[in-house]
Design a protein around this motif. Sequence first.
Motif: not given
Length: 264
Positions: A101-102, A242, A183, A71, A218-219, A77-79, A74, A105
């Motif tokens: 994880t994304t 992204t 994700g 988690t 996605t990042d 960025q994910k937030q 990155n 969020e």
Amino acid sequence: MSRDARWSALLDLLAEQGRLDVDEAAASLNVSTATIRRDLDQLADQQMLVRTRGGAVAHGVSYELPLRYRTARNAPQKQRIAAAAAAMVTAGDVVGLTGGTTTTEIARALALRGDLAEAGGAGRAPALTVVTNALNIAAELVIRPQIKLVVTGGVARPQSYELTGPLAGGVLRQITLDVAVLGIDAIDPVEGVYAHHEDEADTNRLLAERARRVVVATDSSKIGRRAFARICATGAVDTLVTDTDAPAAAVAAFEEAGVEVVTV
């Protein structure tokens, strides 16, 4: 560096190298050898690795970092990606969320949207319906009265908290979605969208097929990569959300393929 951040970094190193040396790990993370030894002992107690004299080794050749230790990767960025993706959802939508994880969020961002809280709950009809195969996302959303939660059946993967298999497919084939937010583990403008595991890819593919609109969140670290199992072709994706580190050439290639690219 926090304990969770150290554990994530140690498990990353272990995944890359297959073996850890206490002195080298301490130098890499800029902490004491005593701290590293304590961390490795605690990770071994959780059966995340095997302690050896002077270090640790992975349990096996194939090693995957569980979701709760990914988690922190990155996170900013994910937030930002999550906020942008959540803003694409409107009240009354039926939204599909895969695990990851994304997407976790994104679920949190949806739960905190004031307009949805005002529109639903407290004796009123839910403002949003969320369909997910992720146990952790379900646990976070089940207490939100403004959200109607639908959880697929299936067999749980402890690494990702996702439910997969025929039971999950049986539920997804009976519903339709306004938007599916995926994700993913990798995406390439030519090759398409990927997951590391075929069971997750199958479930994600079906979720995308049941949706009127498909959003990949996605990042940029996953752009231009491939993984083991393909989820869908690039042409099946409507929007890619992204971060601004996404390579300009890849962004142009996605847009050429008809994918709307949102960078945040």
